[in-house]
Write a protein that holds these residues in place. Structure first.
Motif, mmCIF file in Angstrom:
data_model
loop_
_atom_site.group_PDB
_atom_site.id
_atom_site.type_symbol
_atom_site.label_atom_id
_atom_site.label_comp_id
_atom_site.label_asym_id
_atom_site.label_seq_id
_atom_site.Cartn_x
_atom_site.Cartn_y
_atom_site.Cartn_z
ATOM 1 N N ALA A 87 0.830 -1.208 0.000
ATOM 2 C CA ALA A 87 0.000 0.000 0.000
ATOM 3 C C ALA A 87 0.866 1.260 0.000
ATOM 4 N N GLU A 88 0.556 2.172 -0.906
ATOM 5 C CA GLU A 88 1.236 3.464 -0.940
ATOM 6 C C GLU A 88 0.463 4.513 -0.162
ATOM 7 N N GLU A 89 -0.808 4.234 0.090
ATOM 8 C CA GLU A 89 -1.640 5.119 0.902
ATOM 9 C C GLU A 89 -2.675 4.262 1.613
ATOM 10 N N ILE A 90 -3.003 4.657 2.826
ATOM 11 C CA ILE A 90 -4.016 3.951 3.606
ATOM 12 C C ILE A 90 -5.027 4.970 4.136
ATOM 13 N N TYR A 91 -6.295 4.696 3.883
ATOM 14 C CA TYR A 91 -7.366 5.430 4.537
ATOM 15 C C TYR A 91 -7.752 4.636 5.781
ATOM 16 N N LEU A 92 -7.649 5.249 6.937
ATOM 17 C CA LEU A 92 -8.000 4.596 8.194
ATOM 18 C C LEU A 92 -9.279 5.227 8.726
ATOM 19 N N ALA A 93 -10.384 4.496 8.644
ATOM 20 C CA ALA A 93 -11.698 4.993 9.067
ATOM 21 C C ALA A 93 -11.938 4.615 10.526
ATOM 22 N N LEU A 94 -12.214 5.621 11.370
ATOM 23 C CA LEU A 94 -12.177 5.411 12.814
ATOM 24 C C LEU A 94 -13.523 5.133 13.488
ATOM 25 N N GLY A 95 -14.620 5.198 12.796
ATOM 26 C CA GLY A 95 -15.911 5.081 13.461
ATOM 27 C C GLY A 95 -16.201 3.712 14.044
ATOM 28 N N GLY A 96 -17.042 3.688 15.081
ATOM 29 C CA GLY A 96 -17.572 2.438 15.620
ATOM 30 C C GLY A 96 -16.657 1.644 16.519
ATOM 31 N N SER A 97 -15.702 2.300 17.169
ATOM 32 C CA SER A 97 -14.701 1.570 17.949
ATOM 33 C C SER A 97 -15.219 1.122 19.315
ATOM 34 N N ALA A 98 -14.593 0.064 19.841
ATOM 35 C CA ALA A 98 -14.877 -0.432 21.190
ATOM 36 C C ALA A 98 -13.800 -0.012 22.175
ATOM 37 N N THR A 99 -12.867 0.832 21.750
ATOM 38 C CA THR A 99 -11.607 1.022 22.466
ATOM 39 C C THR A 99 -11.390 2.440 22.981
ATOM 40 N N VAL A 100 -10.551 2.523 24.027
ATOM 41 C CA VAL A 100 -10.021 3.807 24.507
ATOM 42 C C VAL A 100 -8.558 3.552 24.893
ATOM 43 N N ASP A 101 -7.780 3.078 23.921
ATOM 44 C CA ASP A 101 -6.383 2.751 24.219
ATOM 45 C C ASP A 101 -5.387 3.700 23.551
ATOM 46 N N GLY A 102 -5.892 4.804 22.978
ATOM 47 C CA GLY A 102 -5.001 5.769 22.346
ATOM 48 C C GLY A 102 -4.264 5.224 21.139
#
Length: 372
Positions: free
Chosen positions: A128-143
């Motif tokens: 991958a030369e670029e990654i879109y990281l979509a953050l919605g819907g997480s179960a976490t609070v680990d920074g």
């Protein structure tokens, strides 16, 4: 007349593509002289990978076993691979999402983003030369420490021993060691501007949604502040002041400092990637909407993003939603000319979801008669 249909998913019932296609079919059948164009939308949360894959072409990469929201939990997950641009679209909800856990197991002191890191690692191995990281819907609070661990960062305790950090153990970290690898460009798609800590931060605003009690919220807040202080002292990287740093339990800030990610508005990125603005050229109307239209819809979500794009082209905005929770005065003040709800307030949620397609078709027909 030219009409652009740019709907988000109707969660629990219709994907964005299904909703847009359904509305377009109704309008084309009733008004054959209309030019109806579809642009399925997302805001950087769940469904973003499917929307961008549909817009750009590509394939779905399936991984049968990645770490789920809890260490030791294994789930199947995947990401979209856009081969022409060598871009991966990773949704953290696929591996680290709240929907993967029953309510009895939701505890942000224990959950981790490690599985999302495994998805990113696979995309990097694929080139991958670029990654879109979509953050919605997480179960976490680990920074984002779990994802960082999966990608080669090491976290040491006061004895110099490496360990697996989670939301409840961030205060144990005494030293942070970076990996030797370089990361591709990472666009971090988020739909909130909350900072990492404070009254509007990740722990206090989003922790309770993920199962945190008031005592847990305090522990998570303290841990995130400790992580930010440590990163600033050891690497010179700032986590506390980043707008959107609190997204996905602090993963917004974590992705920025661990991977060099660029935090961007999720819906703005999707508007650009889907070519919505070009589709709006010479259009008379754009129809946007989602499952539930409420106050949040006007801040960083699909409705607000589509409306802004339409305004820039002088195109009028109409709304289709499962339910409309705002009074007419409020949505008109936000530049929406017409609004139509698929389900009435007297219809129970279970039936509304089960009959979503039929209800949306009828709502589209009603809205079409107003626009005609």
């Amino acid at each position: 007349m030219k009409v652009v249909v740019a709907l988000d998913s109707f969660k629990g019932s219709l994907t964005a593509m299904e909703a847009c296609d359904l509305v377009a079919r109704v309008l084309r059948s009733r008004y054959p002289r209309w030019q109806v164009v579809t642009r399925p939308m997302a805001d950087g949360g769940e469904g973003t990978a499917a929307v961008l894959r549909a817009a750009a072409g590509g394939q779905w990469v399936r991984l049968p076993r990645v770490t789920g929201p809890l260490p030791g939990m294994v789930v199947p997950a995947g990401y979209a691979w856009l081969h022409q641009s060598r871009t991966a679209v990773v949704e953290m909800a696929a591996a680290s999402g709240l929907a993967l856990l029953p309510k009895s197991l939701r505890n942000p002191l224990l959950t981790t983003t490690f599985g999302t890191g495994e998805l990113i690692a696979d995309a990097m191995q694929r080139g991958a030369e670029e990654i879109y990281l979509a953050l919605g819907g997480s179960a976490t609070v680990d920074g984002g420490t779990g994802a960082a661990l999966a990608l080669g960062w090491r976290f040491l305790d006061r004895r110099g021993m490496a360990f697996f950090p989670r939301g409840g153990t961030l205060q144990r970290i005494r030293r942070i060691l970076p990996p030797a690898k370089r990361f591709p460009r990472i666009e971090v798609l988020c739909d909130v501007s909350n900072p990492l800590c404070g009254p509007k931060g990740a722990a206090r605003v989003f922790g309770p949604q993920k199962g945190a009690t008031p005592a847990m919220v305090l522990q998570l807040e303290t841990g995130l502040r400790h992580l930010a202080d440590l990163m600033r002292r050891q690497t010179g990287k700032e986590m506390l002041q980043l707008p959107g740093g609190g997204a996905a339990g602090g993963f917004g800030a974590g992705a920025a400092v661990f991977f060099g990610g660029h935090l961007v508005s999720g819906v703005s990125a999707v508007v650009k990637a889907t070519g919505l603005e070009a589709a709006l050229e010479k259009a008379d109307w754009v129809i946007t909407g989602e499952g539930c239209f409420d106050e949040q819809s006007l801040h960083g979500k699909v409705v607000s993003g589509v409306r802004d794009a339409a305004r820039s082209k002088g195109v009028k905005t109409a709304l289709l939603a499962g339910r409309v929770k705002l009074p007419e005065k409020a949505w008109r003040a936000e530049g929406i000319s017409f609004s139509e709800a698929a389900a009435g307030e007297d219809l129970d949620e279970e039936r509304a979801l089960a009959e979503a397609g039929s209800l949306l078709s009828k709502a589209a027909a009603r809205l079409g008669s107003v626009l005609n």
